[in-house]
Design a protein around this motif. Sequence first.
Motif, PDB file in Angstrom:
ATOM      1  N   ARG A   9      50.740  41.335  30.452  1.00  0.00           N
ATOM      2  CA  ARG A   9      49.360  41.079  30.037  1.00  0.00           C
ATOM      3  C   ARG A   9      48.562  40.364  31.116  1.00  0.00           C
ATOM      4  O   ARG A   9      47.360  40.537  31.208  1.00  0.00           O
ATOM      5  N   ARG A  10      49.250  39.556  31.925  1.00  0.00           N
ATOM      6  CA  ARG A  10      48.547  38.775  32.954  1.00  0.00           C
ATOM      7  C   ARG A  10      49.393  38.835  34.219  1.00  0.00           C
ATOM      8  O   ARG A  10      50.289  38.025  34.415  1.00  0.00           O
ATOM      9  N   MET A  11      49.091  39.790  35.060  1.00  0.00           N
ATOM     10  CA  MET A  11      49.936  40.156  36.192  1.00  0.00           C
ATOM     11  C   MET A  11      49.340  39.662  37.506  1.00  0.00           C
ATOM     12  O   MET A  11      48.130  39.495  37.629  1.00  0.00           O
ATOM     13  N   ILE A  12      50.215  39.433  38.473  1.00  0.00           N
ATOM     14  CA  ILE A  12      49.821  39.210  39.867  1.00  0.00           C
ATOM     15  C   ILE A  12      50.438  40.326  40.709  1.00  0.00           C
ATOM     16  O   ILE A  12      51.645  40.572  40.634  1.00  0.00           O
ATOM     17  N   HIS A  13      49.603  41.002  41.488  1.00  0.00           N
ATOM     18  CA  HIS A  13      50.102  41.978  42.457  1.00  0.00           C
ATOM     19  C   HIS A  13      50.151  41.260  43.799  1.00  0.00           C
ATOM     20  O   HIS A  13      49.122  41.018  44.425  1.00  0.00           O
ATOM     21  N   LEU A  14      51.377  40.921  44.224  1.00  0.00           N
ATOM     22  CA  LEU A  14      51.548  40.018  45.356  1.00  0.00           C
ATOM     23  C   LEU A  14      51.794  40.822  46.636  1.00  0.00           C
ATOM     24  O   LEU A  14      52.939  41.081  47.024  1.00  0.00           O
TER      25      LEU A  14
END
Length: 658
Positions: A9-14
Amino acid sequence: MPQEMPFPRRMIHLDFHTGPAIPDVGRYFDPDEFARTFAEAHVDSVTVFAKCHHGHLYYNTDRPERHPGLVPGLDLLAEQIEALHSRDIRAPIYISVQCDEYAANTHPEWIAIDAQGKQVKGGGPLAASWQILDMSSPYQDYLADQIDEVLSRFSPVDGVFLDMCWDQPSLSKWAIDGMRKRGYDPREEDDRRKYSREVAHAYMGRYKEAIDRAQDGHAPAGIWFNSRPKTNLHIERKFLRHIEVECLPTGGWGYAYFPYVARFVRPLNLPTLSHTGRFHQSWGDFGSLKPEAAMKYECCLILSQGMTSGVGDQLHPRGTLDPPAYAEIGRIYGHIQACEPWVAGGTLLSEIAVLVNPEQGDNPGPVGLGVVRALQQLRYQFDLLPPSANLDGYPVVIVPESIRIDTALASKLADHLAAGGGLLVSGAAALDENGQPAMEELGILTSGESPYSDTYVRPVRGFADSLAGMDHIIHKRGFRMAPQEGAHALASVVEPYFERTYEHFCSHSQTPPDRLSPYSMVVQNGQAITVSVPIFTIYGTYGNIPVHDLIRACLAKLLPEPLIHDGGPAHLETSVVKKDETTVVHLISYCPVRRTPELDLVDDPFPLVEMPLSVKLPRPPKRVILAPENLEIPFEYRDGRAEVKITCLDGHVMVVLE
């Protein structure tokens, strides 16, 4: 690792595209601090890198592509995944596909070749930019070996994100041989394009099969092939289990991209996340942080379209994160998390289906921009659909000028009209290939193309009364149209004195209006309305209010009781969600400003104060609250509509009608 984890639901694309000249990769990486930073920012998924665009690997491997500057003995990817899983945070794995500097430099024969015989590289041979690999070359097998090693090391995986997967035409020896085997002519651009699509679909199927096989009975992994047109997803969904929409508004996508793509994607009913970025500009903008209001606006807009949020970041080569960035992300994701229970699992409501041409891709130009902007500003709830889609359940269908109505679509639209639905057809969509009416049900007669590039519109009394008192300019050429018996004109064409040329012209721009012509600009036949000019292209190009009001007047005829009415500003964005017996209206009030020649920015929310809102409901609600604050507000119910007044000072609020 948990057997199955919910969709993020709350992602980081690192991002971690780290050049080989960087000597100290991962030097300061602290797995505990790494995972704790994400957990405290309400993050539940982080996409971490196995392989970057430079072609380097970030885990323990005997392959020569391991990053030369990665600290000896550091199994960076393994430590990232273990640290994230220890806090129940997903860790899908990133692998670059067509960008691989290591492979391009060691095997230059694998680089794609353009129609001029040059290697495909952004900006030319001396530019600091990516070389593009040919997926019909042995590079496809080279990448398959890398993927197999990653899967053997880390399966079962939460997901695999394969990036840079567009259709890349090429004239390498492998591509030419492949085209000739399939009966294509390498000299023809269309054949090169078709072959590149087939190559992409072939490797997508191949890599998906490998990922599925490696799960070995565990929960299926998420698989996403990035950089492909979202408007082709109705065909390519067989390769996917979810959708990811990459959209950094300040990074080249702009604020018009997401609303168009989102409304095409959402009827596909696949779990979908969309990522913006923390950057002031685009990917890899080290040392920058966009305004908090901008990032909150973007994440709230994603939530309002039934999607989950992602924020793009780039890990410093030494393995450290920027605390101020995650403080900002944490505040925004805290708000999103508080909002989720009210809408998670709900269904977005739509009352209008807009047919679009999927082959135009995700950036359809003025016609797509005009459709989305006009309907957003008029607060209609709508989806974008390919002409092959099912139209059941939509009270109104719009066919913009970018669509041609063939026999199959004409039959479908006739059934829609026969069932009591409304139809709005714009410009050339109303004509067949011979310039004749595409459907008898439109009730129009045609007399060829207008000889005038600019005309004027004069509505009849009672239609588009906001335009009364003067003739308004309509830029763009249309066709000459008149109503058949039983149909009637809603607006007439006023023609200029003459067509503007070097031989005779008047004033600075278009020729002024001269005479009322015998032709109509808007004709209604039952529940079908036809406009003889490309109104959506005009609005997307010029943004002029008279065309906006013309669209509004047409839709008011076809849909007199829309889901919502409001008294908010033009920039207000809305969506309506049905969850069980509750209706939720998202109100998003931010106003992007063109700060530089190419950059729109958001600095602050735009307050709503005592704004009237009317929502169509079959029965009175038990109560109305503002979420996520859970603040109950008074309402009135009359004539099938709940009426409230809304004050919102921080840019996003959900009106919950229970």
